[in-house]
Design a protein around this motif. Structure first.
Motif, PDB file in Angstrom:
ATOM      1  N   LEU A  71       0.871  -1.057   0.081  1.00 26.05           N
ATOM      2  CA  LEU A  71       0.031   0.234  -0.066  1.00 26.05           C
ATOM      3  C   LEU A  71       0.801   1.204  -0.134  1.00 26.05           C
ATOM      4  CD1 LEU A  71      -2.342  -1.205   2.858  1.00 26.05           C
ATOM      5  CD2 LEU A  71      -2.845  -1.295   0.400  1.00 26.05           C
ATOM      6  N   THR A  72       0.493   2.095  -0.809  1.00 28.26           N
ATOM      7  CA  THR A  72       1.319   3.473  -0.915  1.00 28.26           C
ATOM      8  C   THR A  72       0.340   4.566  -0.859  1.00 28.26           C
ATOM      9  OG1 THR A  72       2.925   2.200  -2.245  1.00 28.26           O
ATOM     10  CG2 THR A  72       3.002   4.642  -2.115  1.00 28.26           C
ATOM     11  N   GLU A  73       0.538   5.381   0.145  1.00 24.69           N
ATOM     12  CA  GLU A  73      -0.434   6.638   0.215  1.00 24.69           C
ATOM     13  C   GLU A  73       0.196   7.795  -0.260  1.00 24.69           C
ATOM     14  OE1 GLU A  73      -0.246   4.283   4.191  1.00 24.69           O
ATOM     15  OE2 GLU A  73       1.183   5.241   2.728  1.00 24.69           O
ATOM     16  N   TYR A  74      -0.400   8.660  -0.620  1.00 20.37           N
ATOM     17  CA  TYR A  74      -0.135   9.888  -1.273  1.00 20.37           C
ATOM     18  C   TYR A  74      -1.219  11.008  -1.217  1.00 20.37           C
ATOM     19  CZ  TYR A  74      -2.125   8.221  -5.686  1.00 20.37           C
ATOM     20  OH  TYR A  74      -2.535   7.840  -6.811  1.00 20.37           O
ATOM     21  N   TYR A 103      -1.925  -5.362   6.463  1.00 24.56           N
ATOM     22  CA  TYR A 103      -1.237  -4.805   5.585  1.00 24.56           C
ATOM     23  C   TYR A 103      -1.348  -3.134   5.943  1.00 24.56           C
ATOM     24  CZ  TYR A 103      -1.917  -8.989   3.303  1.00 24.56           C
ATOM     25  OH  TYR A 103      -1.733 -10.539   2.992  1.00 24.56           O
ATOM     26  N   TRP A 104      -0.066  -2.451   6.176  1.00 24.70           N
ATOM     27  CA  TRP A 104      -0.045  -1.105   6.217  1.00 24.70           C
ATOM     28  C   TRP A 104       0.606  -0.454   5.205  1.00 24.70           C
ATOM     29  CZ3 TRP A 104      -2.184   1.466  10.859  1.00 24.70           C
ATOM     30  CH2 TRP A 104      -2.964   0.520  11.564  1.00 24.70           C
ATOM     31  N   GLY A 105       0.478   0.813   4.833  1.00 26.56           N
ATOM     32  CA  GLY A 105       1.269   1.600   4.089  1.00 26.56           C
ATOM     33  C   GLY A 105       2.128   2.500   4.869  1.00 26.56           C
ATOM     34  N   CYS A 131      -2.932   3.957   5.083  1.00 23.75           N
ATOM     35  CA  CYS A 131      -3.869   3.213   4.431  1.00 23.75           C
ATOM     36  C   CYS A 131      -3.698   1.710   4.963  1.00 23.75           C
ATOM     37  CB  CYS A 131      -3.510   3.272   3.072  1.00 23.75           C
ATOM     38  SG  CYS A 131      -4.679   2.387   2.140  1.00 23.75           S
ATOM     39  N   VAL A 132      -4.613   1.115   5.186  1.00 24.15           N
ATOM     40  CA  VAL A 132      -4.644  -0.098   5.710  1.00 24.15           C
ATOM     41  C   VAL A 132      -5.537  -1.303   4.771  1.00 24.15           C
ATOM     42  CG1 VAL A 132      -4.009   0.470   8.162  1.00 24.15           C
ATOM     43  CG2 VAL A 132      -6.277  -0.010   7.253  1.00 24.15           C
TER      44      VAL A 132
END
Length: 123
Positions: A4-7, A112-114, A96-97
């Motif tokens: 997971l990739t946050e932006y 799963y965690w970003g 984000c999870v």
């Protein structure tokens, strides 16, 4: 394995809006429960929002209810968090999870965690 990739984080003034995005890689995104957590400076990580596999049902923490909206696009493997009427209490790193089973607000239920994206709201 799910990544997971946050932006979309940044510095905004109180009252402004911001949309966070989360790109997911890995198989079967549509089978995952997804959500957002946040951690403010000096505070514990807290639940923000989650949605079901279809995105048809959403759940929010009381502090963000009515201001934040979680959504997902299973065709694009994306999760979003629209944040309106931001205030200084929303300043935090947002994560984000994702989980394979329903966990609602339990952080330990999300496998799963970003890495997180920082949101700073100035007064």
């Amino acid at each position: 394995q799910v990544q997971l990739t946050e932006y979309g984080g940044g510095l905004v003034q109180a009252g402004a809006s911001l949309r966070l995005s989360c790109a997911a890689s890995g198989p079967a995104f549509g089978t995952l429960i997804v959500g957002w957590f946040r951690q403010a400076p000096g505070k514990e990580r807290e639940f923000v929002a989650t949605t079901t596999r279809s995105g048809g049902s959403t759940y929010y923490a009381d502090p963000v209810k009515g201001r934040f909206t979680i959504s997902r696009d299973n065709a694009k493997n994306m999760v979003y968090l629209q944040m309106n009427s931001l205030n200084t209490e929303d300043t935090a790193v947002y994560f984000c999870v994702a989980a394979r089973t329903w966990s609602l607000s339990r952080a330990d239920g999300y496998e799963y965690w970003g890495q997180g994206t920082r949101v700073t709201v100035s007064s």
